[in-house]
Scaffold this active site. Structure first.
Site, short mmCIF file in Angstrom:
data_model
loop_
_atom_site.label_atom_id
_atom_site.label_comp_id
_atom_site.label_asym_id
_atom_site.label_seq_id
_atom_site.Cartn_x
_atom_site.Cartn_y
_atom_site.Cartn_z
N ASP A 134 114.49 6.94 51.54
CA ASP A 134 114.47 7.59 50.27
C ASP A 134 115.17 9.05 50.59
OD1 ASP A 134 113.17 8.23 47.77
OD2 ASP A 134 112.45 10.31 48.82
N GLU A 159 119.08 5.25 50.59
CA GLU A 159 119.32 5.77 49.14
C GLU A 159 120.23 7.02 49.25
OE1 GLU A 159 116.79 7.24 45.32
OE2 GLU A 159 116.14 8.05 47.13
#
Length: 732
Positions: free
Chosen positions: A362, A398
């Site tokens: 993330d 990401e």
């Protein structure tokens, strides 16, 4: 009298500074016990706190320290023991020092966590209810937090992990399925009620059957590290559902355990992984190493802040405050060796001891920042690249954060794949009629070479997706042009407004049969585009059978029917055909190597008498010229040659396949398309037409090259080029 004084003390032996965390073992003289080791740079003293089943606390000073690691061995302390730390040091928030021994702290290396964070005023290191809110974070709070916070649990797993059943699916062959452990299983009628919402539920045969029949190769689990709920959600009667609020990087989230929270969650998680592996499915974890649940200076003191605030977090120029590249209040200071060690130790633990096959990071750009700027030579990326364990697992970035210069799509080094939001935006825009031409679409369909054809990277560096957990579901994408997040309690201010969606003529659910038919067609177009594109496709759980969140595009706090999958939809006659189509497309992809290329297309002839490996055609059926790419168009033909695949099998033989012609037409009127004649193809067989409601049976119609084929409005047609010579070995 305090609880601490009522509980008898245990002598602490010196123990060892390695490994960090709580390690049950046989100590000196054959005595069983647990070694505790905590890095606490800058601390004046560390107390280990043990808790019995009645909640009574005993405190045991750790007097031994080596390289800022405080350690000790406690004889007789066995698995299942609950514990935490109190760390002593100065209180000077304006200098970044926030030690407060009144706060019980979770061991960053705790393998299991028992209890939940409820966030009353006692769990804040500062006086959160101070009469002067502007100064509140500078005033130390003396109240004891121990009764209000979870405890770490000593774990001793006697069953070592073996990796002989790992599927080890090559990247080009991967199809990823993003799911939430709880949301996927909570409403499944064939999973026993007591297992729904748990690791055991996901490992149940009923859950695995759907995944296997769908044909995906990996599940990507939304965060399963122990996480906490934010105070504003608890006040509103909500919970953090997605889990992007980590507080324990070694502990499986206890609320997802059906078997118990005194260490049983570890074994349950491993059994889930084993069951998925036995079914041929890899397990990828969505991990949040960029920030923690402690938030900014107004947040609670749960673990790292109270151990060494300046050692773990990036502090601002005024160290009272935090540098926030994540939008969540804080950012882990990955340049610091002890923070880098925490992350890499965690990754190796989940890989080697829990059986995990890969990680999706993330806001990975925050991890790649050196001191301020994103740096692809940063310590984090360098350590991963040379680590003999981690460089062998699947690594997905990401590739952005919310800080300056944080958008880094296409910039991560080899070994890494990336969530390609350029793919998402382009495909959405194309099917809603918002692209001025087809230039960008051509790149996205063929593997995004404009982003990834450097440094030895391959097409599978691009993880292609149209939807993800964050944003509209696929069904909502064609049903809503505006977000509907009122249930989140933020007056619909949260969630993105850049949805690139089209409601097909009506906002939300409707009884209009024409609108509903168009929506289902658009869903077929989007899924077909995704699964025929070069790269690694990612599906989101439930999109294959029309899951909806009612237009909520930020369901992070919806631990209810909004966030859970509705398992009645696969049997609904309106949605079963979509599931059948998805299964068929995944099977087609698996059968044909030309759809799973390991190298980028060249667009050139591979031999004097050979075909181009990739051909592009205009709406008029002729090969694209440079000018055609800049001309307004809503139609594109893509020819994939199976004869010119730059790939060899295990014995060094060339890999060949049949050839395909993919016709994408986003116009709102039918179009007559002349099929390319020889040498492209003499006979074409229609395999798939998204204008048809049902795709479980192929149309099975043939067309001669050079003849005109009617393309229905808003449709994808897939045609196989029929061979004129002996069929190739693969995929015929």
């Amino acid at each position: 009298m305090s609880l601490a004084a009522e509980h008898p003390r245990t002598d602490v032996w010196p123990g060892h500074p390695q490994p960090l965390g709580a390690s049950f073992r046989v100590g000196p003289g054959g005595t069983e016990g647990t070694n505790f080791a905590l890095w606490a740079g800058g601390a004046d003293a560390v107390e280990l706190c043990l808790f019995d089943d009645a909640g009574r606390e005993s405190r045991h000073p750790l007097t031994e320290s080596a390289h800022e690691i405080w350690h000790g061995f406690l004889p007789g302390v066995r698995p299942g023991q609950r514990y935490g730390y109190r760390v002593h040091g100065p209180w000077d928030p304006c200098a970044g020092a926030r030690w407060n021994p009144a706060k019980l702290l979770l061991d960053p290396y705790a393998r299991a966590v028992d209890g939940e964070f409820t966030l009353p005023p006692e769990v804040y290191g500062h006086t959160v209810d101070h009469q002067d809110p502007a100064a509140a974070d500078t005033v130390r709070d003396p109240r004891d937090s121990a009764p209000h916070v979870p405890k770490g649990v000593v774990v001793h797993d006697t069953e070592p992990w073996t990796d002989d059943r790992r599927p080890k699916t090559p990247w080009p062959d991967s199809v990823i399925y993003e799911l939430h452990v709880r949301g996927f299983t909570m409403r499944h009628p064939d999973i026993p009620p007591e297992l729904r919402g748990t690791y055991a539920g996901l490992g149940h045969p009923a859950a695995i059957e759907h995944l296997v029949r769908l044909g995906v190769t990996a599940v990507e689990l939304l965060p399963v590290h122990q996480f906490a709920h934010e105070e504003h959600l608890l006040r509103a009667g909500l919970r953090n559902y997605w889990g992007y609020n980590s507080v324990g990087y070694f502990a499986p989230h206890a609320a997802y355990s059906a078997s118990g929270t005194r260490g049983q969650q570890v074994g349950e998680f491993k059994n889930m992984v084993r069951a998925l592996h036995q079914a041929g499915l890899e397990v990828i974890l969505d991990v949040v190493y960029n920030h923690t649940a402690e938030g900014g200076e107004g947040g609670p003191t749960l673990s790292l802040r109270g151990i060494d605030n300046a050692g773990y977090y990036r502090l601002a120029e005024n160290p009272r405050h935090y540098t926030d590249y994540t939008g969540c209040g804080n950012t882990l200071h990955v340049v610091q060796p002890q923070v880098l060690r925490l992350i890499t130790d965690s990754l190796r633990y989940w890989t080697q001891e829990m059986g995990v096959d890969g990680f999706r990071f993330d806001l990975a750009a925050a991890l790649a920042r050196s001191f301020h700027d994103v740096d692809m030579l940063s310590p984090f990326l360098a350590v991963i690249a040379q680590d003999p364990v981690l460089r062998r697992v699947k690594l997905i970035a990401e590739p952005w954060d919310v800080g300056s210069g944080g958008y880094q799509v296409g910039a991560f080094p080899p070994l890494w794949t990336e969530w390609n939001d350029r793919y998402r935006d382009t495909v959405r825009d194309y099917w809603r009629g918002a692209l001025p031409d087809v230039r960008d679409l051509g790149y996205r369909l063929s593997g995004s070479s404009d982003l990834y054809a450097w440094g030895g990277r391959r097409p599978y560096a691009s993880v292609n997706f149209v939807t993800a957990h964050d944003g509209f579901t696929l069904r909502d994408l064609v049903s809503h042009e505006r977000k509907h997040n009122e249930a989140n309690g933020e007056e619909n201010r949260d969630g993105t407004d850049d949805n690139r969606s089209w409601n097909c003529g009506a906002e939300g659910e409707t009884d209009d049969p024409a609108v509903n038919a168009l929506r289902r067609r658009q869903l077929r177009n989007l899924l077909t585009t995704l699964l025929l594109s070069t790269g690694v496709p990612m599906l989101v759980a439930g999109d294959e059978f029309g899951r909806t969140q009612g237009g909520n595009n930020n369901g992070y706090c919806q631990d209810n029917e909004i966030g859970w999958l509705d398992w009645s939809l696969p049997d609904d006659p309106n949605w079963r055909p979509l599931l059948d189509l998805t299964r068929r497309l995944v099977r087609l992809r698996r059968a044909h190597p030309v759809l799973r290329r390991r190298a980028f297309f060249s667009g050139r002839r591979q031999a004097p008498a050979g075909m181009r490996d990739l051909g592009w055609f205009t709406a008029e059926g002729r090969e694209m010229t440079e000018d055609d790419w800049y001309a307004p168009s809503r139609t594109l033909g893509m020819y994939l040659s199976g004869r010119d695949i730059p790939q060899r099998d295990e014995r060094g033989r060339p890999v060949t396949d049949v050839s395909f012609l993919v016709l994408l037409h986003a116009g709102d009127q039918p179009l007559d398309f002349p099929l390319p004649g020889p040498p492209w193809g003499s006979v074409y067989r229609l395999l798939l037409d998204t204008a048809r409601e049902r795709q479980d049976v192929a149309p099975d119609s043939t067309h001669l090259g050079g003849t005109v084929l009617r393309l229905p409005e808003r449709s994808v047609l897939l045609l196989r080029v029929e061979p004129t010579d002996p069929p190739p070995r693969a995929g015929a």
